[in-house]
Design a protein around this motif. Sequence first.
Motif, mmCIF file in Angstrom:
data_model
loop_
_atom_site.group_PDB
_atom_site.id
_atom_site.type_symbol
_atom_site.label_atom_id
_atom_site.label_comp_id
_atom_site.label_asym_id
_atom_site.label_seq_id
_atom_site.Cartn_x
_atom_site.Cartn_y
_atom_site.Cartn_z
ATOM 1 N N PHE A 199 31.368 15.508 37.893
ATOM 2 C CA PHE A 199 32.686 15.821 37.363
ATOM 3 C C PHE A 199 32.843 17.336 37.277
ATOM 4 C CE2 PHE A 199 31.256 11.927 35.075
ATOM 5 C CZ PHE A 199 32.051 11.025 35.764
ATOM 6 N N ASN A 202 35.804 22.056 34.623
ATOM 7 C CA ASN A 202 37.126 22.400 34.088
ATOM 8 C C ASN A 202 38.081 21.208 34.083
ATOM 9 O OD1 ASN A 202 37.241 22.275 36.846
ATOM 10 N ND2 ASN A 202 38.581 24.062 37.095
ATOM 11 N N GLU A 203 37.629 20.071 34.580
ATOM 12 C CA GLU A 203 38.474 18.864 34.566
ATOM 13 C C GLU A 203 37.697 17.689 33.985
ATOM 14 O OE1 GLU A 203 39.695 18.233 38.562
ATOM 15 O OE2 GLU A 203 40.595 20.212 38.821
ATOM 16 N N THR A 204 36.804 17.988 33.077
ATOM 17 C CA THR A 204 35.888 16.958 32.582
ATOM 18 C C THR A 204 36.626 15.805 31.917
ATOM 19 O OG1 THR A 204 34.172 18.626 32.258
ATOM 20 C CG2 THR A 204 33.935 16.548 31.070
ATOM 21 N N GLU A 206 39.776 14.664 31.938
ATOM 22 C CA GLU A 206 40.622 13.804 32.763
ATOM 23 C C GLU A 206 39.801 12.970 33.748
ATOM 24 O OE1 GLU A 206 40.923 16.956 32.323
ATOM 25 O OE2 GLU A 206 42.791 17.237 31.203
ATOM 26 N N THR A 207 38.776 13.585 34.352
ATOM 27 C CA THR A 207 37.993 12.878 35.354
ATOM 28 C C THR A 207 37.141 11.784 34.738
ATOM 29 O OG1 THR A 207 37.892 14.959 36.581
ATOM 30 C CG2 THR A 207 36.417 13.205 37.294
#
Length: 478
Positions: A199, A202-204, A206-207
């Motif tokens: 993951f 910086n998008e932890t 949401e992912t």
Amino acid sequence: MTQNLKRLFARSMTEPDFVAAPASPPPRSARRRLSFVMIAGALAIIGALAAGYYFAMRPVNLKIAVGPANSDDLKVVQALAQAYNQGNSQIRLRLMQTDGAVASAEALAGGKADLAIIRGDLDVPKNAQAVATLRKNVVAIWVPPQSKGRKAAPKITKIAQLAGHRIGVVGRTPANVNLLKVILQQYGVDPAKVEIVQFPANETAETIKGQKADAYLAAGPVNSKITTDAIAASTRGTPTFLAIDAAEAIAQNHPAYEASQIPAGSLGGVDRPADEVKTISFSHHIVARRGISESTIAIFTRQLFSIRQSLKNDFPPAARIETPDTDKDATIPVHPGAAAFVDGDEKTFLDRYSDYIWWGLMLVSAMGSAGAWFAGYLKKDERSINTSQRDRLLDMLAAARHSDSMEELDQMQAEADNILRDALTCFEHGGIEQGTLTAFNIALEQFHNAVTDRKLLLISMPQNLQRASAQFRAAGTA
């Protein structure tokens, strides 16, 4: 002695039958050359001192490689660079943004950067030497609680039970995947028997919400926002944190890792984790390229920890900076400049530049000796002329004792006056020494007495005797 010569000169000027002779110009060419050499030497010394001072005090620009974009490491270095580049700092930092720790290490290895932020569990460049520890990272592995309504599955409470499960790794760097494989292999789990999903950091949140996993791994400082956000996104309940009980064994097999603990309540809540959890840790280091001077890195390190004190209140990540490991068996050898600061052996200005000062004094001494030799060489002509004039004076002394012509004596007297003038000028210019002037004084005084005595004798003789004596001498010489 000079006064005696001048009195003799004045005395000869008052002789009744003195015939003025044209004065020969003083030998100024050697004096001018000597003055030019002395001025040039003084300017050269002043220029060398000014250049040395500028070289010693001018700010040194260091290029530091760090990445990736928007990472905490980049933000810390940006804050440090801003502090370094203010005021009269002796160090200036120039940022070189890279794609991550691997790219930063390659920039240092290739000589494109002077400093770099590297990860201790990756390949360390051979020319890297530790300056400081930017931050220490702990490894957190957790299992979210099972959702209600889901078919019951064996609960994962140990790392050895991860075989056949899907594991999410926070961060796109391959280093975290390699870290997971090291841990799995220590527990006898074949990495090929687990499914690994990465993951982006910086998008932890949401992912993770969109892709479920049975367990997660994150590596970062204690209280890392990335880790706490990942835990919050992966579960709404209390996760199970998996302890790495074999931390000491992993550290023995992989020196880049250390056995460590995750303090209770340090990952986003009093129950995250509820108790202290054993784990492993590794560090991100500030390293310098081997070959950068010890004094430069010592100054950089001293300013680094001074800046850390002023930044940590407004920029908390700066408080994580620590001194490097100065042990001889450290994974990354410490730079001598950083070691000098840590051990309190930092060199003073005199310690750093004593060799240059000593060689400078030797150079000045050599230049002085060369200047003295050159000055003596330039005065060689003056000394040679003075010697020939002194010999001429002695010859005239012998001639004056036998001269029968008042005109001849007056001519010799005029020539002696010119010789006297040149001798005094030569002495004032340093062409002859006091001893030489003393000998010249004796010869001049003897000549003056000889001329005076001879004139008195000629005056007392009848004219016919003078003519006869002159004719007799002329016949004797024929």
